[in-house]
Design a protein around this motif. Structure first.
Motif, PDB file in Angstrom:
ATOM      1  N   VAL A 143     -41.008   7.121  21.832  1.00  0.00           N
ATOM      2  CA  VAL A 143     -41.539   6.741  23.142  1.00  0.00           C
ATOM      3  C   VAL A 143     -40.962   5.380  23.513  1.00  0.00           C
ATOM      4  CG1 VAL A 143     -43.656   8.087  22.919  1.00  0.00           C
ATOM      5  CG2 VAL A 143     -43.635   5.736  22.141  1.00  0.00           C
ATOM      6  N   TYR A 144     -40.576   5.248  24.771  1.00  0.00           N
ATOM      7  CA  TYR A 144     -39.963   4.004  25.259  1.00  0.00           C
ATOM      8  C   TYR A 144     -40.910   3.354  26.250  1.00  0.00           C
ATOM      9  CZ  TYR A 144     -35.834   5.948  23.057  1.00  0.00           C
ATOM     10  OH  TYR A 144     -34.961   6.466  22.133  1.00  0.00           O
ATOM     11  N   LEU A 145     -41.141   2.048  26.032  1.00  0.00           N
ATOM     12  CA  LEU A 145     -42.090   1.325  26.865  1.00  0.00           C
ATOM     13  C   LEU A 145     -41.489   0.009  27.318  1.00  0.00           C
ATOM     14  CD1 LEU A 145     -43.735   2.260  23.947  1.00  0.00           C
ATOM     15  CD2 LEU A 145     -45.604   2.060  25.576  1.00  0.00           C
ATOM     16  N   LYS A 146     -42.043  -0.509  28.382  1.00  0.00           N
ATOM     17  CA  LYS A 146     -41.651  -1.837  28.841  1.00  0.00           C
ATOM     18  C   LYS A 146     -42.167  -2.852  27.824  1.00  0.00           C
ATOM     19  CE  LYS A 146     -41.394  -0.664  33.715  1.00  0.00           C
ATOM     20  NZ  LYS A 146     -41.942  -0.866  35.060  1.00  0.00           N
ATOM     21  N   PRO A 147     -41.508  -4.012  27.718  1.00  0.00           N
ATOM     22  CA  PRO A 147     -41.868  -4.997  26.684  1.00  0.00           C
ATOM     23  C   PRO A 147     -43.353  -5.342  26.637  1.00  0.00           C
ATOM     24  CG  PRO A 147     -39.823  -5.637  27.747  1.00  0.00           C
ATOM     25  CD  PRO A 147     -40.328  -4.454  28.514  1.00  0.00           C
ATOM     26  N   ASP A 148     -43.993  -5.466  27.803  1.00  0.00           N
ATOM     27  CA  ASP A 148     -45.396  -5.858  27.804  1.00  0.00           C
ATOM     28  C   ASP A 148     -46.342  -4.729  27.384  1.00  0.00           C
ATOM     29  OD1 ASP A 148     -44.906  -4.350  30.044  1.00  0.00           O
ATOM     30  OD2 ASP A 148     -46.241  -5.499  31.348  1.00  0.00           O
ATOM     31  N   GLN A 149     -45.795  -3.507  27.226  1.00  0.00           N
ATOM     32  CA  GLN A 149     -46.627  -2.371  26.839  1.00  0.00           C
ATOM     33  C   GLN A 149     -46.542  -2.051  25.341  1.00  0.00           C
ATOM     34  OE1 GLN A 149     -48.722  -0.582  29.102  1.00  0.00           O
ATOM     35  NE2 GLN A 149     -48.193  -2.437  30.255  1.00  0.00           N
ATOM     36  N   VAL A 150     -45.549  -2.637  24.657  1.00  0.00           N
ATOM     37  CA  VAL A 150     -45.337  -2.314  23.240  1.00  0.00           C
ATOM     38  C   VAL A 150     -46.553  -2.669  22.389  1.00  0.00           C
ATOM     39  CG1 VAL A 150     -43.958  -2.862  21.193  1.00  0.00           C
ATOM     40  CG2 VAL A 150     -42.825  -2.499  23.389  1.00  0.00           C
ATOM     41  N   SER A 151     -47.072  -3.887  22.553  1.00  0.00           N
ATOM     42  CA  SER A 151     -48.218  -4.307  21.739  1.00  0.00           C
ATOM     43  C   SER A 151     -49.452  -3.462  22.038  1.00  0.00           C
ATOM     44  CB  SER A 151     -48.519  -5.788  21.978  1.00  0.00           C
ATOM     45  OG  SER A 151     -48.805  -6.026  23.343  1.00  0.00           O
ATOM     46  N   LEU A 152     -49.598  -3.017  23.285  1.00  0.00           N
ATOM     47  CA  LEU A 152     -50.731  -2.149  23.637  1.00  0.00           C
ATOM     48  C   LEU A 152     -50.619  -0.805  22.924  1.00  0.00           C
ATOM     49  CD1 LEU A 152     -51.127  -2.754  27.493  1.00  0.00           C
ATOM     50  CD2 LEU A 152     -52.682  -3.488  25.686  1.00  0.00           C
ATOM     51  N   ALA A 153     -49.396  -0.276  22.878  1.00  0.00           N
ATOM     52  CA  ALA A 153     -49.175   1.013  22.228  1.00  0.00           C
ATOM     53  C   ALA A 153     -49.461   0.938  20.734  1.00  0.00           C
ATOM     54  CB  ALA A 153     -47.741   1.491  22.458  1.00  0.00           C
ATOM     55  N   ILE A 154     -49.047  -0.149  20.121  1.00  0.00           N
ATOM     56  CA  ILE A 154     -49.253  -0.315  18.679  1.00  0.00           C
ATOM     57  C   ILE A 154     -50.713  -0.613  18.382  1.00  0.00           C
ATOM     58  CG2 ILE A 154     -48.673  -1.756  16.681  1.00  0.00           C
ATOM     59  CD1 ILE A 154     -45.870  -2.036  18.019  1.00  0.00           C
ATOM     60  N   GLY A 155     -51.307  -1.477  19.170  1.00  0.00           N
ATOM     61  CA  GLY A 155     -52.718  -1.803  19.006  1.00  0.00           C
ATOM     62  C   GLY A 155     -52.983  -2.769  17.868  1.00  0.00           C
ATOM     63  N   LYS A 156     -54.184  -3.315  17.841  1.00  0.00           N
ATOM     64  CA  LYS A 156     -54.572  -4.256  16.797  1.00  0.00           C
ATOM     65  C   LYS A 156     -54.520  -3.587  15.428  1.00  0.00           C
ATOM     66  CE  LYS A 156     -58.476  -7.103  15.276  1.00  0.00           C
ATOM     67  NZ  LYS A 156     -59.892  -7.440  15.507  1.00  0.00           N
ATOM     68  N   GLY A 157     -53.767  -4.211  14.510  1.00  0.00           N
ATOM     69  CA  GLY A 157     -53.636  -3.643  13.169  1.00  0.00           C
ATOM     70  C   GLY A 157     -52.837  -2.357  13.123  1.00  0.00           C
ATOM     71  N   GLY A 158     -52.181  -2.013  14.243  1.00  0.00           N
ATOM     72  CA  GLY A 158     -51.408  -0.773  14.288  1.00  0.00           C
ATOM     73  C   GLY A 158     -52.258   0.479  14.393  1.00  0.00           C
ATOM     74  N   TYR A 159     -53.580   0.314  14.662  1.00  0.00           N
ATOM     75  CA  TYR A 159     -54.485   1.471  14.673  1.00  0.00           C
ATOM     76  C   TYR A 159     -54.188   2.432  15.815  1.00  0.00           C
ATOM     77  CZ  TYR A 159     -57.336  -0.994  11.225  1.00  0.00           C
ATOM     78  OH  TYR A 159     -57.776  -1.633  10.102  1.00  0.00           O
ATOM     79  N   ASN A 160     -53.805   1.903  16.978  1.00  0.00           N
ATOM     80  CA  ASN A 160     -53.617   2.779  18.137  1.00  0.00           C
ATOM     81  C   ASN A 160     -52.499   3.788  17.892  1.00  0.00           C
ATOM     82  OD1 ASN A 160     -54.567   3.373  20.857  1.00  0.00           O
ATOM     83  ND2 ASN A 160     -52.509   2.788  21.523  1.00  0.00           N
ATOM     84  N   ILE A 161     -51.365   3.320  17.396  1.00  0.00           N
ATOM     85  CA  ILE A 161     -50.233   4.234  17.187  1.00  0.00           C
ATOM     86  C   ILE A 161     -50.481   5.158  15.988  1.00  0.00           C
ATOM     87  CG2 ILE A 161     -48.896   2.619  15.759  1.00  0.00           C
ATOM     88  CD1 ILE A 161     -46.385   3.752  17.164  1.00  0.00           C
ATOM     89  N   LYS A 162     -51.161   4.655  14.959  1.00  0.00           N
ATOM     90  CA  LYS A 162     -51.484   5.504  13.802  1.00  0.00           C
ATOM     91  C   LYS A 162     -52.375   6.671  14.211  1.00  0.00           C
ATOM     92  CE  LYS A 162     -51.403   1.779  10.342  1.00  0.00           C
ATOM     93  NZ  LYS A 162     -52.268   0.923   9.499  1.00  0.00           N
ATOM     94  N   LEU A 163     -53.433   6.353  14.954  1.00  0.00           N
ATOM     95  CA  LEU A 163     -54.376   7.396  15.373  1.00  0.00           C
ATOM     96  C   LEU A 163     -53.738   8.355  16.367  1.00  0.00           C
ATOM     97  CD1 LEU A 163     -57.649   5.290  15.701  1.00  0.00           C
ATOM     98  CD2 LEU A 163     -57.067   6.924  13.906  1.00  0.00           C
ATOM     99  N   ALA A 164     -52.913   7.828  17.280  1.00  0.00           N
ATOM    100  CA  ALA A 164     -52.236   8.692  18.254  1.00  0.00           C
ATOM    101  C   ALA A 164     -51.327   9.683  17.529  1.00  0.00           C
ATOM    102  CB  ALA A 164     -51.443   7.847  19.246  1.00  0.00           C
ATOM    103  N   SER A 165     -50.612   9.220  16.501  1.00  0.00           N
ATOM    104  CA  SER A 165     -49.733  10.093  15.723  1.00  0.00           C
ATOM    105  C   SER A 165     -50.529  11.208  15.052  1.00  0.00           C
ATOM    106  CB  SER A 165     -48.977   9.285  14.660  1.00  0.00           C
ATOM    107  OG  SER A 165     -48.110   8.349  15.244  1.00  0.00           O
TER     108      SER A 165
END
Length: 413
Positions: A311-333
Motif C-alpha cells: 500500500v502506498y501512502l502520502k508521507p503524513d499518512q504512513v505513521s497513521l497506517a502503522i499506528g502506535k507500536g505498529g498495532y494498526n498495521i499488524k491487526l489490519a494484516s
C-alpha cells in the motif's frame, strides 16, 4: 454403624451436592454389590433393595437346592440339601432358597470402607458433573468473584463455589484484581488434570470481545448483524469486521451506538482497548482501505499468490497506517489475511528533508538500497518508522538500525 445410618448419612451428603435420586440409588447399589463381590466372589445371584428415603436396605441371596452329592454343589448359585434344611426344614431338591444377608454379616471394617467409598464416589461424580457443565459452556461469558491472586494466575469462584482459573497469559496486561472483585471472562476450556476438572477462563480471546458485543448490541444477538472476524492486541487495539443482511441497518453505527454509548462499556471492560469497527466487504481493496483506517491509502498493489499487499501512502499518512507500536498495521494484516507492506509515496523531497544518497559517506550503500527497496528514499521517511517496523520489513539488524537512526537524527539537530 447399621445400614439405616449409613444410607441416611450418604443420602444427606448426596443431596447437598445436588445429586439426583436415580444416580444416588445407583451409587449405593454399586457400593453394596462391591461388598458382596468381595465376600462371595460374585453378585449375580444377589438382589439389593434400597429405600433412600427411610434408609432401608435389604440384600437377598438366591440359590437352588441340589443333592449333597451333586457335582454342582460348589457353584455360586447352588446350595446343598443339608445346608438348605438348616435354613428351612421342608426344603426339597430343585427349590430356590431366598436368604436375607444383613450388613453386620460383612463386618465393621467392610462397612467403614463402604462409607468411605460412597463419599469418594460422590466427590468423583461432582467432579464429572462440573467438567461436563463447563465443557458445554466453553465460549460463553461468565462473571465470577476473585478470591485469590497468585503470581501466574488468578483464582475465582463461580456462583456455586467452584474454582475457576484465569492464567496470566489470558489476562489483559492492564488488568488489576483485588480479592472480592467481580470479573467477567469467557470459559476458554475445560480439562481434566490429575483426575480433577480444571476450568480455564480468558479475557484476551477474540471470542470474549464477540460475546461483549452480543451483550451490548441487540442486533448482533438477534442475528441481524454478523461479526465476520475479530483480531485483537489485548488491552491495546482491536479491529472488528461486521456485516448486516438488512440494508436498513448500518452495522457500524449499530455497534458503536448513539454517541458511542454501546461501545464505551465494552472499551471500559477491556481496559480502554481501542476498538475499530469496520464494515466488511468482499471487495478486497476496499476491505484493506477500511482495515488500515484512519490512514488514507493512495494506491494498492496486490500479490495474491505471495499473500502480500503493498500500500502506498502520502508521507503524513504512513505513521497513521502503522499506528502506535505498529498495532494498526499488524491487526489490519491479520484481519484481511494478507501481509501488508506500507510504502511512502515518492514525491518531491521536502525542503528540510534530505535524500538518502547524501549519506553514502556515513551509511553503507547496501543499507541505503535496502531502505529504498521498501520505498524509503529520504531521511525523514526512515525516521517516520519505528525500529520494530524496520526490523520486520527489511533485512537490517537491530544494531544497524540504531546506528542509522543516530546518523539521520544528527542531520536535523
Amino acid at each position: 454403624m447399621d445400614a439405616k445410618v449409613l444410607i441416611e448419612s450418604f443420602a444427606d451428603f448426596a443431596r447437598t451436592k445436588n445429586v439426583d435420586r436415580p444416580t444416588m440409588i445407583r451409587i449405593l447399589e454399586d457400593v453394596f454389590k462391591a461388598m458382596i463381590r468381595k465376600k462371595y466372589e460374585t453378585d449375580e445371584n444377589f438382589d439389593v433393595i434400597i429405600n433412600a428415603d427411610n434408609g432401608d436396605l435389604e440384600i437377598w441371596r438366591y440359590r437352588e437346592v441340589v443333592d449333597d452329592d451333586s457335582e454342582d454343589i460348589w457353584d455360586y448359585d447352588k446350595i446343598s440339601l443339608t445346608e438348605a434344611k438348616q435354613i428351612e426344614p421342608d426344603f426339597e431338591i430343585g427349590e430356590e432358597v431366598s436368604e436375607q444377608i444383613f450388613l453386620e454379616d460383612f463386618g465393621r471394617r467392610a462397612v467403614q470402607m463402604a462409607r468411605q467409598t460412597l463419599i469418594q464416589k460422590i466427590k468423583d461424580l461432582e467432579k464429572e458433573l462440573l467438567f461436563q457443565k463447563y465443557s458445554e459452556l466453553v465460549g460463553e461469558i461468565i462473571s465470577a468473584e476473585v478470591y485469590q491472586i497468585l503470581g501466574r494466575e488468578v483464582l475465582l469462584l463461580d456462583a456455586d463455589g467452584n474454582e475457576l482459573i484465569l492464567p496470566k497469559g489470558e489476562q489483559i496486561p492492564k488488568d488489576r484484581f483485588r480479592k472480592g472483585d467481580s470479573c467477567r471472562a469467557i470459559i476458554h476450556k475445560a480439562e481434566i488434570v490429575n483426575g480433577n476438572p480444571k476450568i480455564i477462563l480468558s479475557r484476551t480471546s477474540p471470542i470474549f470481545l464477540e460475546r461483549l458485543f452480543e451483550n451490548e448490541v441487540p442486533e448482533i444477538y438477534d442475528g441481524l448483524i454478523t461479526i465476520k472476524k475479530i483480531v485483537r492486541e489485548p488491552g491495546e487495539r482491536a479491529k472488528v469486521a461486521v456485516e448486516s443482511y438488512d440494508d436498513r441497518i448500518d452495522p457500524v453505527g449499530a455497534c458503536v451506538g448513539m454517541k458511542g454509548s454501546r461501545i464505551h462499556s465494552i472499551v471500559r471492560e477491556l481496559q480502554n482497548e481501542n476498538i475499530d469497527v469496520i464494515n466488511f466487504t468482499e471487495n478486497l481493496e476496499l476491505y484493506i482501505q477500511r482495515a488500515l483506517s484512519p490512514a488514507k491509502i493512495s494506491s494498492i498493489a496486490l500479490n495474491e499468490e505471495g499473500g502480500r499487499v503493498s500500500v502506498y501512502l502520502k508521507p503524513d499518512q504512513v505513521s497513521l497506517a502503522i499506528g502506535k507500536g505498529g498495532y494498526n498495521i499488524k491487526l489490519a494484516s491479520r484481519l484481511v489475511g494478507y501481509e501488508i507492506d506500507v510504502f511512502r509515496e515518492i514525491t518531491d523531497i521536502e525542503e528540510d528533508d534530505v535524500d538518502l544518497n547524501e549519506f553514502t559517506d556515513e551509511i553503507d550503500e547496501w543499507v541505503i538500497s535496502e531502505l529504498k527497496r521498501i520505498g524509503l528514499d529520504t531521511a525523514k521517511s526512515v525516521l517516520a518508522l519505528s525500529k520494530e517496523d524496520l526490523l520486520r520489513r527489511t533485512e537490517l539488524e537491530e544494531a544497524t538500525i540504531d546506528d542509522l537512526f543516530s546518523i539521520l537524527k544528527q542531520e536535523f539537530e
